[in-house]
Scaffold this motif. Structure first.
Motif, PDB file in Angstrom:
ATOM      1  N   LEU A  53       0.438  -0.556  -0.254  1.00  0.00           N
ATOM      2  CA  LEU A  53       0.264  -0.064   0.564  1.00  0.00           C
ATOM      3  C   LEU A  53       1.284   1.160   0.439  1.00  0.00           C
ATOM      4  O   LEU A  53       1.689   1.473   0.672  1.00  0.00           O
ATOM      5  CB  LEU A  53      -1.172   0.053   1.045  1.00  0.00           C
ATOM      6  N   GLY A  54       0.792   2.029  -0.801  1.00  0.00           N
ATOM      7  CA  GLY A  54       1.498   3.180  -1.486  1.00  0.00           C
ATOM      8  C   GLY A  54       2.577   3.203  -1.599  1.00  0.00           C
ATOM      9  O   GLY A  54       3.019   4.281  -2.284  1.00  0.00           O
ATOM     10  N   GLU A  55       2.937   1.862  -2.522  1.00  0.00           N
ATOM     11  CA  GLU A  55       3.899   2.109  -3.546  1.00  0.00           C
ATOM     12  C   GLU A  55       3.018   1.693  -4.724  1.00  0.00           C
ATOM     13  O   GLU A  55       1.599   1.019  -4.915  1.00  0.00           O
ATOM     14  CB  GLU A  55       4.661   0.929  -3.414  1.00  0.00           C
ATOM     15  N   ASP A  56       3.635   1.947  -6.162  1.00  0.00           N
ATOM     16  CA  ASP A  56       3.577   1.310  -7.542  1.00  0.00           C
ATOM     17  C   ASP A  56       3.393   0.189  -7.943  1.00  0.00           C
ATOM     18  O   ASP A  56       2.299  -0.129  -8.779  1.00  0.00           O
ATOM     19  CB  ASP A  56       3.649   3.307  -8.397  1.00  0.00           C
ATOM     20  N   LYS A  57       4.897  -0.011  -7.292  1.00  0.00           N
ATOM     21  CA  LYS A  57       5.601  -1.191  -7.238  1.00  0.00           C
ATOM     22  C   LYS A  57       4.855  -2.584  -7.763  1.00  0.00           C
ATOM     23  O   LYS A  57       4.315  -2.482  -6.538  1.00  0.00           O
ATOM     24  CB  LYS A  57       6.700  -1.244  -8.035  1.00  0.00           C
ATOM     25  N   VAL A  58       4.458  -3.121  -8.397  1.00  0.00           N
ATOM     26  CA  VAL A  58       3.851  -4.959  -8.730  1.00  0.00           C
ATOM     27  C   VAL A  58       5.182  -5.784  -8.837  1.00  0.00           C
ATOM     28  O   VAL A  58       5.353  -5.702  -9.651  1.00  0.00           O
ATOM     29  CB  VAL A  58       2.404  -5.424  -9.501  1.00  0.00           C
ATOM     30  N   TYR A  59       5.292  -6.296  -7.637  1.00  0.00           N
ATOM     31  CA  TYR A  59       6.486  -7.240  -7.416  1.00  0.00           C
ATOM     32  C   TYR A  59       5.557  -8.788  -8.148  1.00  0.00           C
ATOM     33  O   TYR A  59       4.372  -8.981  -7.585  1.00  0.00           O
ATOM     34  CB  TYR A  59       6.684  -7.493  -6.485  1.00  0.00           C
ATOM     35  N   SER A  60       6.400  -9.688  -8.676  1.00  0.00           N
ATOM     36  CA  SER A  60       5.495 -11.167  -9.071  1.00  0.00           C
ATOM     37  C   SER A  60       6.624 -12.141  -8.809  1.00  0.00           C
ATOM     38  O   SER A  60       8.160 -12.060  -8.893  1.00  0.00           O
ATOM     39  CB  SER A  60       5.137 -10.641  -9.799  1.00  0.00           C
ATOM     40  N   SER A  61       6.791 -13.216  -8.930  1.00  0.00           N
ATOM     41  CA  SER A  61       7.657 -14.068  -8.608  1.00  0.00           C
ATOM     42  C   SER A  61       6.697 -15.479  -9.289  1.00  0.00           C
ATOM     43  O   SER A  61       5.127 -16.158  -8.619  1.00  0.00           O
ATOM     44  CB  SER A  61       7.874 -15.027  -7.401  1.00  0.00           C
ATOM     45  N   VAL A  62       7.315 -16.293 -10.836  1.00  0.00           N
ATOM     46  CA  VAL A  62       6.436 -16.964 -11.241  1.00  0.00           C
ATOM     47  C   VAL A  62       7.879 -18.347 -11.590  1.00  0.00           C
ATOM     48  O   VAL A  62       9.084 -18.005 -11.507  1.00  0.00           O
ATOM     49  CB  VAL A  62       6.302 -16.535 -12.998  1.00  0.00           C
ATOM     50  N   VAL A  63       6.788 -19.368 -11.451  1.00  0.00           N
ATOM     51  CA  VAL A  63       7.871 -21.064 -11.993  1.00  0.00           C
ATOM     52  C   VAL A  63       8.745 -20.852 -13.125  1.00  0.00           C
ATOM     53  O   VAL A  63       8.286 -20.410 -14.000  1.00  0.00           O
ATOM     54  CB  VAL A  63       7.259 -21.885 -11.171  1.00  0.00           C
ATOM     55  N   SER A  64       9.919 -21.599 -13.021  1.00  0.00           N
ATOM     56  CA  SER A  64      10.814 -21.135 -14.151  1.00  0.00           C
ATOM     57  C   SER A  64       9.582 -22.533 -15.253  1.00  0.00           C
ATOM     58  O   SER A  64       9.189 -23.806 -14.515  1.00  0.00           O
ATOM     59  CB  SER A  64      12.429 -21.922 -13.651  1.00  0.00           C
ATOM     60  N   THR A  65      10.790 -22.957 -15.996  1.00  0.00           N
ATOM     61  CA  THR A  65      10.125 -24.328 -17.397  1.00  0.00           C
ATOM     62  C   THR A  65      10.698 -25.886 -16.725  1.00  0.00           C
ATOM     63  O   THR A  65       9.814 -26.315 -16.647  1.00  0.00           O
ATOM     64  CB  THR A  65      11.110 -24.361 -18.602  1.00  0.00           C
ATOM     65  N   GLU A  66      11.414 -26.151 -15.865  1.00  0.00           N
ATOM     66  CA  GLU A  66      12.303 -26.675 -15.073  1.00  0.00           C
ATOM     67  C   GLU A  66      11.032 -26.935 -14.195  1.00  0.00           C
ATOM     68  O   GLU A  66      10.470 -28.075 -14.562  1.00  0.00           O
ATOM     69  CB  GLU A  66      13.558 -26.860 -14.837  1.00  0.00           C
ATOM     70  N   ASP A  67      11.189 -25.826 -13.461  1.00  0.00           N
ATOM     71  CA  ASP A  67       9.685 -26.188 -11.943  1.00  0.00           C
ATOM     72  C   ASP A  67       8.286 -26.934 -12.698  1.00  0.00           C
ATOM     73  O   ASP A  67       8.113 -27.712 -11.626  1.00  0.00           O
ATOM     74  CB  ASP A  67      10.363 -24.528 -10.825  1.00  0.00           C
ATOM     75  N   ALA A  68       7.708 -25.936 -13.585  1.00  0.00           N
ATOM     76  CA  ALA A  68       6.440 -25.832 -14.160  1.00  0.00           C
ATOM     77  C   ALA A  68       6.604 -27.504 -14.512  1.00  0.00           C
ATOM     78  O   ALA A  68       5.341 -27.900 -13.806  1.00  0.00           O
ATOM     79  CB  ALA A  68       6.260 -25.054 -14.981  1.00  0.00           C
ATOM     80  N   LEU A  69       7.209 -28.472 -14.587  1.00  0.00           N
ATOM     81  CA  LEU A  69       7.755 -29.405 -15.285  1.00  0.00           C
ATOM     82  C   LEU A  69       7.451 -30.794 -14.203  1.00  0.00           C
ATOM     83  O   LEU A  69       6.980 -31.906 -14.449  1.00  0.00           O
ATOM     84  CB  LEU A  69       8.637 -30.214 -16.531  1.00  0.00           C
ATOM     85  N   GLU A  70       8.272 -30.098 -12.732  1.00  0.00           N
ATOM     86  CA  GLU A  70       7.836 -30.561 -12.099  1.00  0.00           C
ATOM     87  C   GLU A  70       6.614 -30.620 -11.014  1.00  0.00           C
ATOM     88  O   GLU A  70       7.475 -31.194  -9.906  1.00  0.00           O
ATOM     89  CB  GLU A  70       9.676 -30.885 -11.432  1.00  0.00           C
TER      90      GLU A  70
END
Length: 222
Positions: free
Chosen positions: A98-115
């Motif tokens: 709250l009070g910041e414009d930036k949205v942080y995110s994290s997504v799995v890698s291709t290797e991790d998605a397959l596992e």
């Protein structure tokens, strides 16, 4: 609140933080449901009273679907052995202060998605939540938080900090909107939305490790 031992108060807080319902806690501890709710609220508010400017964190997660072998399309009772792919793990996580414009995110890698391995988004969201005083999400109590706690457990982690919870779905249900879906509420309240169309094919591609689909999911999540 003061007539019960500090051990009883700690039990209430620990059980609530584990995701247990107030009704179940009351039954286990042989106290009233109202005592459970009031005790937990007072403990959290007391901690927040020592914070001049609470750090409020908005969170959202996107999870993997399950796949099963079935012979029909309606009202199916699916045994465990028919599950071809167990979903529920986190593909992507997004958060914003709250009070910041930036949205942080994290997504799995291709290797991790397959596992089906979601340690990266789980760990990064965990770090953000541990720095917060309040977390907020739509259907936080019914979905995001219990899913996140489950993924913490399965990744050998645990959420240690007590944070206050704000569930905008619960707030909406106290009113009388025609729809309590987040997109509908945004329309009713005149809040501009970023449109990113997704369909089940995108989820399937993510589970197949498609890098474009994973980035699309991450953008949708944000």
């Amino acid at each position: 609140y003061m007539k019960y031992s500090s051990e009883m108060v700690n039990d209430v807080v620990n059980m609530k933080e584990s995701g247990m319902s107030s009704r179940k806690i009351a039954s286990i501890l042989n106290v009233s449901k109202s005592y459970v709710n009031e005790t937990y609220s007072k403990v959290v508010n007391r901690k927040l009273s020592n914070v001049t400017d609470p750090k409020i964190l908005f969170i959202d997660i996107e999870t993997a679907h399950s796949a099963a072998a079935v012979f029909g399309r309606w009202n199916q009772n699916i045994p465990h052995k028919n599950i071809l792919h167990e979903g529920g793990w986190i593909i992507s996580a997004a958060w914003k202060w709250l009070g910041e414009d930036k949205v942080y995110s994290s997504v799995v890698s291709t290797e991790d998605a397959l596992e089906c391995r979601d340690i990266q988004p789980v760990a990064e969201l965990y770090e953000a939540i541990e720095k917060s005083d309040v977390i907020c999400a739509h259907n936080l109590v019914g979905f995001d938080l219990p899913v996140f706690r489950t993924r913490l457990l399965l990744n050998g982690m645990d959420m240690h900090k007590t944070v206050q919870q704000i569930d905008t779905l619960k707030i909406a249900k106290k009113l009388r909107f025609n729809s309590n879906k987040l997109g509908s509420l945004a329309d009713y309240l005149g809040i501009e939305q970023k449109k990113h169309e997704m369909n089940i094919r995108d989820w399937i591609d993510c589970l197949n490790g498609d890098s474009f689909a994973l980035q699309k999911m991450n953008k949708y999540n944000k």
